[in-house]
Write a protein that holds these residues in place. Structure first.
Motif, PDB file in Angstrom:
ATOM      1  N   CYS A   6       0.850  -1.191   0.000  1.00  0.00           N
ATOM      2  CA  CYS A   6       0.000   0.000   0.000  1.00  0.00           C
ATOM      3  C   CYS A   6       0.885   1.240   0.000  1.00  0.00           C
ATOM      4  O   CYS A   6       1.651   1.453   0.951  1.00  0.00           O
ATOM      5  CB  CYS A   6      -0.901   0.035   1.231  1.00  0.00           C
ATOM      6  N   VAL A  85       2.904  -1.024   4.259  1.00  0.00           N
ATOM      7  CA  VAL A  85       2.269   0.292   4.106  1.00  0.00           C
ATOM      8  C   VAL A  85       3.341   1.374   4.184  1.00  0.00           C
ATOM      9  O   VAL A  85       4.014   1.511   5.215  1.00  0.00           O
ATOM     10  CB  VAL A  85       1.199   0.520   5.197  1.00  0.00           C
ATOM     11  N   TYR A  88       0.889   5.627   2.308  1.00  0.00           N
ATOM     12  CA  TYR A  88      -0.336   5.299   1.566  1.00  0.00           C
ATOM     13  C   TYR A  88      -1.339   6.445   1.616  1.00  0.00           C
ATOM     14  O   TYR A  88      -1.967   6.791   0.622  1.00  0.00           O
ATOM     15  CB  TYR A  88      -0.937   4.012   2.121  1.00  0.00           C
ATOM     16  N   ASN A 106       4.690  -0.920   8.599  1.00  0.00           N
ATOM     17  CA  ASN A 106       4.773   0.450   8.102  1.00  0.00           C
ATOM     18  C   ASN A 106       6.205   0.958   8.135  1.00  0.00           C
ATOM     19  O   ASN A 106       6.931   0.719   9.109  1.00  0.00           O
ATOM     20  CB  ASN A 106       3.878   1.362   8.952  1.00  0.00           C
TER      21      ASN A 106
END
Length: 311
Positions: A6, A85, A88, A106
């Motif tokens: 993402c 992620v 995103y 992340n």
């Protein structure tokens, strides 16, 4: 690993490329919907979408995540080992957080818990931090509050700008995410909870953040100028009109005038700042006019020492 990625802006592309290069199987990419840019209003694909398409990876650009049953079915069918992620720009709902074996990982552009939020790179420079870096973490329902996995730091100098730091941290973040996945798979990484008492927030920048506050010291103003490039930049007011500042530097001479007072010194625009400091404008642009060196601006506009900027 089998992954879903993402991400949206250029900052996220090196991580996507590094994951593919490391042999991971990126089954699907999520990116924000394409939006019109510039005065032409032309709709361009997001940088992450461009990169994913070049590798033949399917891309979805959902408007909503939390109640998107079609997306949920797609991700459950993939059954990813991890969801990665990076920048995103969407809040990850709980059903996505719970889905992968290794969680949602992340890559965040700061040394957490310092600078949680949307603009960590810019605020690190604006605050005069001596160092910053990238932290990989497990996402949870909070704002950048999840357990930390790995960190890597780099120095911030008194000339560092946000565009420069973005490039450096994007590459560091890419390497760190590959290292994080390897460590999780090998069981050599122990998640570390963040100390909330040390947390600082890096809120989304606004146009008003560009307004120069001459009560700050010249070094603080310069930090904000370098941190807020290319947007929102820096501006002040001159004779009731907006004056955009495209270049500035700190001078060491002690100023005895009130903050915001202009002094024309050797063909330069020197402005008094807080604590007796001063800053020189190198390149400016009056609203409705083209940008130009300050020396040329002074030749075209009859400015006098003692005029007050700001307001």
């Amino acid at each position: 690993m089998k992954l879903v990625f993402c991400g949206t802006p250029v900052f996220a592309v090196p991580t996507l490329e590094a994951l593919i290069g490391a042999g991971h199987g990126v089954e699907l990419v999520l990116s924000q919907p394409d939006k019109p840019v510039g005065r032409s209003g032309e709709v361009n694909p997001t940088p992450v979408k461009v990169a994913a398409t070049a590798h033949g990876i399917p891309v979805l650009q959902p408007e909503k995540l939390k109640t998107n049953q079609a997306l949920r079915s797609s991700l459950e069918a993939i059954a990813p080992d991890a969801i990665i992620v990076v920048a995103y720009g969407r809040i990850i709902p709980q059903w996505m957080l719970d889905l992968p074996k290794y969680g949602c990982l992340n890559g965040h552009g700061s040394l957490l818990p310092r600078w949680r939020g949307a603009a960590p790179i810019q605020w690190a420079i604006a605050a005069g931090d001596a160092e910053t870096g990238v932290t990989t973490m497990l996402l949870n329902a909070g704002l950048d509050t999840g357990p930390m996995l790995l960190k890597r730091s780099i120095p911030v100098t008194d000339t560092t700008t946000s565009p420069e730091l973005f490039v450096s941290l994007a590459q560091i973040g890419a390497e760190l995410m590959v290292e994080t996945l390897a460590g999780l798979e090998a069981g050599t990484i122990t998640p570390e909870e963040q100390d909330d008492s040390l947390a600082t927030l890096a809120p989304l920048l606004t146009r008003d953040d560009a307004r120069i506050d001459f009560s700050l010291t010249s070094r603080e103003i310069d930090q904000r100028f370098r941190g807020f490039q290319p947007w929102p930049g820096a501006f002040t007011a001159l004779r009731g009109k907006k004056l955009i500042v495209h270049g500035m530097h700190v001078v060491e001479e002690h100023s005895v005038t009130a903050p915001g007072t202009l002094t024309i010194r050797d063909g330069a625009m020197e402005v008094a700042c807080g604590s007796g400091s001063a800053i020189v404008f190198d390149e400016v642009q009056l609203e409705g006019k083209k940008r130009m060196p300050a020396a040329d601006f002074l030749r075209g506009f009859q400015l006098k020492s003692g005029e007050l900027l700001g307001g």
